[in-house]
Scaffold this motif. Structure first.
Motif: not given
Length: 391
Positions: A40-53, A65-71
């Motif tokens: 399976k492909y494992v994709v990770n998105y590194m997402i900027s936490n705008a409220s923290s910035e 935040a690093l969010i992972e999905g598989k498919g």
């Protein structure tokens, strides 16, 4: 007239509020990694936490935040990420796209097609290949110098490109174009994790004055069509960038009189000519300026005969690098320097026949020679700009 200005002001303010609200509803992706695990492909998105910035009241909230999905496909994996994220995913601000070596070996086209077709993907982000590391691990490493891993990688690449000739600016668009173009194969820099991923991904890493875990830019990964072939070393990476005229500066070192002399080469340009007879013969003409950066031995550079000796040393070293590069590429049967593309542009009729088996049959048997000229700036030339300060 006043009413018109008032209406314009109201529209402007309303539009500003709308944009601000919309931004808060977006999950802005700064980095993407693609691995292949358990079929399976494992994709990770590194997402900027705008409220923290922006200085959230929650001081301990992470900046990313690093969010992972598989498919089974990239789009399947990303659909899973969308189900996890409470905000709408936006990929228009990606900085780096990291692909694992396993994915690259199986064919990188299937891992990039989604982003190539997506209208929000600008294609100006950097493509790198994870070497001896999982792609997702490279997006976990925090640095005291830049707490956003994706920003840290992008800045590493940009900084290294300005002074290290083995680093190449490989945007997503240029990478895909080389996969699709005639007579040239794609390449991209590698990136590896040095140290412990567990320690490097801890928030404590941001507080340490010494950097024990970090990401390092590696020499080029070579492709044939869309599949990874092999890794290069620094010499071959430099050589490829010279052939592609994509070098800003080149530092070389040559032994002399029991010591080492370091030279800095600038304005390096290559042109080429070819002849198609029984063999394919290429002649490469290289010109560059050079200056001494450091010496661990003495040579009087005010003497013209010594200048000529040093220029010969520079030419020999450049020829060694370029010859090593060609031999390496021919051995691996991948035209990463675009010699086939040069034939395609200037002699399309012959290219139509050559392209059928270019890498395996023709490229690997090319004959070549180098004509190299360098102008070594004497000490009085290099100090000319500061002469007035010493008076």
């Amino acid at each position: 007239m006043k009413i018109r200005y008032l209406l314009a002001l109201i529209i402007f303010l309303a539009t500003g509020c709308w944009n601000y609200t919309e931004l808060n509803e977006l999950a802005i992706v700064k980095g993407v990694s693609v691995d292949f695990e358990e079929n399976k492909y494992v994709v990770n998105y590194m997402i900027s936490n705008a409220s923290s910035e922006k200085g959230s009241s929650k001081e301990s909230s992470p900046q990313t935040a690093l969010i992972e999905g598989k498919g089974q496909t990239i789009s399947d994996a990303i659909s899973e990420i969308k189900l996890i994220s409470p905000k709408k995913i936006y990929i228009g601000h990606i900085l780096v796209f990291v692909v694992s070596e396993d994915v690259a070996k199986n064919g990188i086209a299937s891992a990039t097609d989604y982003f190539f077709r997506n209208n929000n993907s600008k294609g100006s982000f950097q493509v790198v290949i994870a070497k001896n590391s999982k792609a997702k691990d490279t997006l976990k490493i925090l640095s005291p110098l830049d707490s956003f891993p994706s920003d840290n990688i992008a800045k590493n690449l940009a900084t290294a490109e300005s002074f290290s000739a083995y680093v190449s600016n490989t945007t997503f668009v240029s990478f895909i174009r080389k996969i699709q173009d005639n007579g040239i194969e794609a390449s991209a820099n590698g990136i590896s994790v040095i140290g412990s991923v567990k320690e490097g991904s801890s928030e404590d890493a941001l507080k340490n004055s010494s950097i024990e875990t970090y990401v390092k830019v590696e020499p080029l990964a070579l492709f044939k069509k869309d599949k990874f072939v092999t890794w290069t070393d620094e010499d071959v990476s430099k050589g490829i960038n010279i052939f592609l005229n994509s070098i800003q500066e080149l530092k070389i070192e040559v032994p002399y009189n029991g010591g080492i002399i370091s030279f800095l080469l600038s304005n390096l340009k290559m042109s080429s000519k070819f002849e198609l007879n029984k063999n394919i013969n290429f002649t490469f003409n290289i010109e560059t300026n050079s200056e001494i950066e450091e010496m661990t031995t003495y040579i009087d550079t005010k003497k013209e005969e010594n200048i000529k000796i040093l220029e010969e040393k520079i030419v020999e070293e450049l020829e060694r690098i370029l010859d090593k590069t060609m031999k390496f590429l021919q051995k691996n049967k991948t035209d990463s320097v675009g010699l086939g593309y040069r034939i395609y542009i200037k002699d399309y009729q012959n290219w139509k026949e050559l392209k059928k088996n270019w890498n395996d049959e023709y490229f690997s048997k090319i004959k070549y020679k180098f004509n190299i000229k360098t102008n070594l700036l004497a000490e009085e030339d290099t100090n000319e700009g500061t002469a007035g300060l010493n008076e």
